[in-house]
Design a protein around this motif. Structure first.
Motif, mmCIF file in Angstrom:
data_model
loop_
_atom_site.group_PDB
_atom_site.id
_atom_site.type_symbol
_atom_site.label_atom_id
_atom_site.label_comp_id
_atom_site.label_asym_id
_atom_site.label_seq_id
_atom_site.Cartn_x
_atom_site.Cartn_y
_atom_site.Cartn_z
ATOM 1 N N LYS A 136 50.933 32.351 36.273
ATOM 2 C CA LYS A 136 50.325 33.677 36.109
ATOM 3 C C LYS A 136 50.465 34.470 37.398
ATOM 4 O O LYS A 136 50.368 33.925 38.497
ATOM 5 N N LYS A 137 50.681 35.760 37.252
ATOM 6 C CA LYS A 137 50.830 36.654 38.412
ATOM 7 C C LYS A 137 49.460 37.083 38.918
ATOM 8 O O LYS A 137 48.523 37.293 38.147
ATOM 9 N N ASP A 138 49.361 37.227 40.223
ATOM 10 C CA ASP A 138 48.137 37.755 40.810
ATOM 11 C C ASP A 138 48.001 39.234 40.468
ATOM 12 O O ASP A 138 49.001 39.963 40.397
ATOM 13 N N TRP A 139 46.765 39.692 40.263
ATOM 14 C CA TRP A 139 46.554 41.102 39.983
ATOM 15 C C TRP A 139 45.155 41.538 40.414
ATOM 16 O O TRP A 139 44.249 40.721 40.557
ATOM 17 N N VAL A 140 45.018 42.837 40.632
ATOM 18 C CA VAL A 140 43.726 43.451 40.944
ATOM 19 C C VAL A 140 43.594 44.725 40.128
ATOM 20 O O VAL A 140 44.507 45.553 40.116
ATOM 21 N N LYS A 141 42.483 44.886 39.435
ATOM 22 C CA LYS A 141 42.176 46.121 38.728
ATOM 23 C C LYS A 141 41.018 46.818 39.435
ATOM 24 O O LYS A 141 40.009 46.182 39.763
ATOM 25 N N ARG A 182 34.211 48.978 42.468
ATOM 26 C CA ARG A 182 34.232 47.823 41.582
ATOM 27 C C ARG A 182 35.664 47.367 41.362
ATOM 28 O O ARG A 182 36.558 48.186 41.170
ATOM 29 N N ILE A 183 35.872 46.062 41.391
ATOM 30 C CA ILE A 183 37.189 45.516 41.084
ATOM 31 C C ILE A 183 37.049 44.298 40.176
ATOM 32 O O ILE A 183 35.977 43.675 40.101
ATOM 33 N N GLU A 184 38.139 43.964 39.491
ATOM 34 C CA GLU A 184 38.288 42.681 38.822
ATOM 35 C C GLU A 184 39.651 42.148 39.226
ATOM 36 O O GLU A 184 40.610 42.928 39.315
ATOM 37 N N ALA A 185 39.770 40.862 39.500
ATOM 38 C CA ALA A 185 41.029 40.328 40.030
ATOM 39 C C ALA A 185 41.258 38.898 39.567
ATOM 40 O O ALA A 185 40.323 38.187 39.178
ATOM 41 N N TYR A 186 42.523 38.503 39.638
ATOM 42 C CA TYR A 186 42.913 37.114 39.371
ATOM 43 C C TYR A 186 43.890 36.681 40.460
ATOM 44 O O TYR A 186 44.812 37.421 40.824
ATOM 45 N N PHE A 187 43.679 35.470 40.998
ATOM 46 C CA PHE A 187 44.596 34.880 41.964
ATOM 47 C C PHE A 187 44.902 33.452 41.526
ATOM 48 O O PHE A 187 44.004 32.680 41.173
ATOM 49 N N SER A 188 46.190 33.114 41.545
ATOM 50 C CA SER A 188 46.621 31.789 41.098
ATOM 51 C C SER A 188 46.447 30.731 42.175
ATOM 52 O O SER A 188 46.354 29.541 41.880
ATOM 53 N N GLY A 189 46.406 31.138 43.421
ATOM 54 C CA GLY A 189 46.281 30.191 44.528
ATOM 55 C C GLY A 189 45.569 30.842 45.693
ATOM 56 O O GLY A 189 44.382 31.135 45.635
ATOM 57 N N HIS A 190 46.334 31.095 46.760
ATOM 58 C CA HIS A 190 45.748 31.729 47.942
ATOM 59 C C HIS A 190 45.535 33.208 47.683
ATOM 60 O O HIS A 190 46.432 33.908 47.229
ATOM 61 N N GLY A 191 44.354 33.694 47.955
ATOM 62 C CA GLY A 191 44.051 35.098 47.710
ATOM 63 C C GLY A 191 44.066 35.947 48.951
ATOM 64 O O GLY A 191 44.883 36.856 49.109
ATOM 65 N N TYR A 192 43.157 35.650 49.876
ATOM 66 C CA TYR A 192 42.966 36.504 51.050
ATOM 67 C C TYR A 192 42.920 35.676 52.331
ATOM 68 O O TYR A 192 42.351 34.590 52.369
ATOM 69 N N GLU A 193 43.466 36.245 53.389
ATOM 70 C CA GLU A 193 43.282 35.693 54.733
ATOM 71 C C GLU A 193 41.852 36.019 55.190
ATOM 72 O O GLU A 193 41.170 36.865 54.594
ATOM 73 N N ILE A 221 49.777 44.427 44.273
ATOM 74 C CA ILE A 221 48.870 43.799 43.309
ATOM 75 C C ILE A 221 47.991 44.839 42.623
ATOM 76 O O ILE A 221 47.606 44.660 41.477
ATOM 77 N N VAL A 222 47.685 45.938 43.321
ATOM 78 C CA VAL A 222 46.914 47.014 42.679
ATOM 79 C C VAL A 222 47.751 47.674 41.593
ATOM 80 O O VAL A 222 47.270 47.963 40.495
ATOM 81 N N ASN A 223 49.024 47.896 41.858
ATOM 82 C CA ASN A 223 49.897 48.501 40.851
ATOM 83 C C ASN A 223 50.080 47.590 39.646
ATOM 84 O O ASN A 223 50.208 48.055 38.516
ATOM 85 N N LYS A 224 50.063 46.272 39.857
ATOM 86 C CA LYS A 224 50.191 45.333 38.741
ATOM 87 C C LYS A 224 48.946 45.385 37.856
ATOM 88 O O LYS A 224 49.026 45.205 36.641
ATOM 89 N N GLY A 225 47.803 45.617 38.485
ATOM 90 C CA GLY A 225 46.562 45.633 37.718
ATOM 91 C C GLY A 225 46.302 46.936 37.003
ATOM 92 O O GLY A 225 45.419 47.002 36.135
ATOM 93 N N SER A 226 47.037 47.990 37.359
ATOM 94 C CA SER A 226 46.771 49.297 36.756
ATOM 95 C C SER A 226 47.478 49.466 35.415
ATOM 96 O O SER A 226 48.352 48.698 35.062
#
Length: 271
Positions: free
Chosen positions: A7-12, A22-33, A266-271
């Motif tokens: 699955k691809k990472d995304w942020v809405k 407000r956001i909703e997001a999905y991360f398959s593994g590592h998300g943030y430093e 990732i923002v563009n993927k979630g939009s």
């Protein structure tokens, strides 16, 4: 043998609100430093295990847990299992909590995760799907209930101390009007009528971060709004008050845990 589809990472991102982000997001593994916000980050894991380092220990949020990350506390984010994790988060300025609580030091939730049913209930109205909207009065009522619940559940006992909330608020409002300029603590002192070291102390206690960090966060907030319009990163950096694009990028990664380019992707993927 066919490979399992990754699955691809995304942020809405929810439509703009005058009160919260407000956001909703999905991360398959590592998300943030490791990074830090100057807002409260309050959220809920929807699926998977959401793992993060916070105040010297590893935390694991499961579905149904409430996360309350204090302003200016360093944290990261990654999946605790191969399933990845999905979550919703709201970001609330300490200044808004202050307007409700009236100048008390900010509530703190130990460990950044709680199973307290009072906070679950208080966050429920605000942690809706990002494509849902609020009526203004509905949002205000929910924010009032949340601030009061935070104070009840995470209230701390402090030594009695006088804070000049009016002076700190004058300084905060000035930062919003002039964040792209080279603001000094001496300038904030003159505008607020408070000596600079007392102002710096009060600002940190009342708004959860230093004046300089608050300026930086206002610049980055403006950057994100301008980046999605297609303006070049170099132009965004100068317009926001950074010395150049590399300066903006360093602060972006330090604050949000990802580069401006990855954030846009990732923002563009979630939009």
């Amino acid at each position: 043998m066919a490979r399992a589809k990754v699955k691809k990472d995304w942020v809405k991102i929810a439509p703009p609100s005058a009160k919260i982000e407000r956001i909703e997001a999905y991360f398959s593994g590592h998300g943030y430093e490791p990074h830090r916000h100057d807002t409260y980050a309050i959220g809920r894991t929807l699926s998977g295990v959401q793992s993060f380092n916070y105040r010297g220990s590893k935390q694991h949020s499961l579905p149904g847990h409430t996360m309350v990350l204090h302003p200016d506390e360093i944290h990261d984010g990654e999946a605790g299992t191969l399933e990845g994790f999905q979550y919703r988060m709201i970001y609330i300025e300490p200044a808004l909590i202050q307007k409700i609580l009236g100048g008390r030091p900010l509530p703190f939730i130990v460990g950044g995760i709680t199973t307290d049913p009072r906070l679950f209930s208080a966050t429920e109205p605000l942690l809706t799907a990002v494509d849902e909207s609020f009526e203004l009065l509905e949002e205000d009522d929910a924010l009032y209930d949340l601030a009061q619940t935070l104070a009840t559940v995470g209230g701390q006992h402090f030594h009695k101390r006088t804070f000049d909330y009016k002076a700190a608020e004058i300084a905060r409002q000035y930062i919003h009007s002039a964040f792209s300029q080279n603001i000094t603590l001496e300038e904030l002192s003159m505008i607020s009528g408070r000596d600079r070291w007392s102002l710096s102390r009060d600002f940190r206690a009342l708004f959860g971060t230093s004046p300089y960090r608050y300026v930086t966060m206002r610049r980055l907030e403006y950057c994100r709004r301008r980046m999605v319009t297609g303006l070049s990163l170099a132009d965004v950096a100068i317009e926001s008050g950074f010395s150049d694009q590399s300066h903006m990028t360093r602060q972006f990664i330090k604050t949000l845990g990802i580069s401006p380019g990855r954030w846009l992707k990732i923002v563009n993927k979630g939009s």
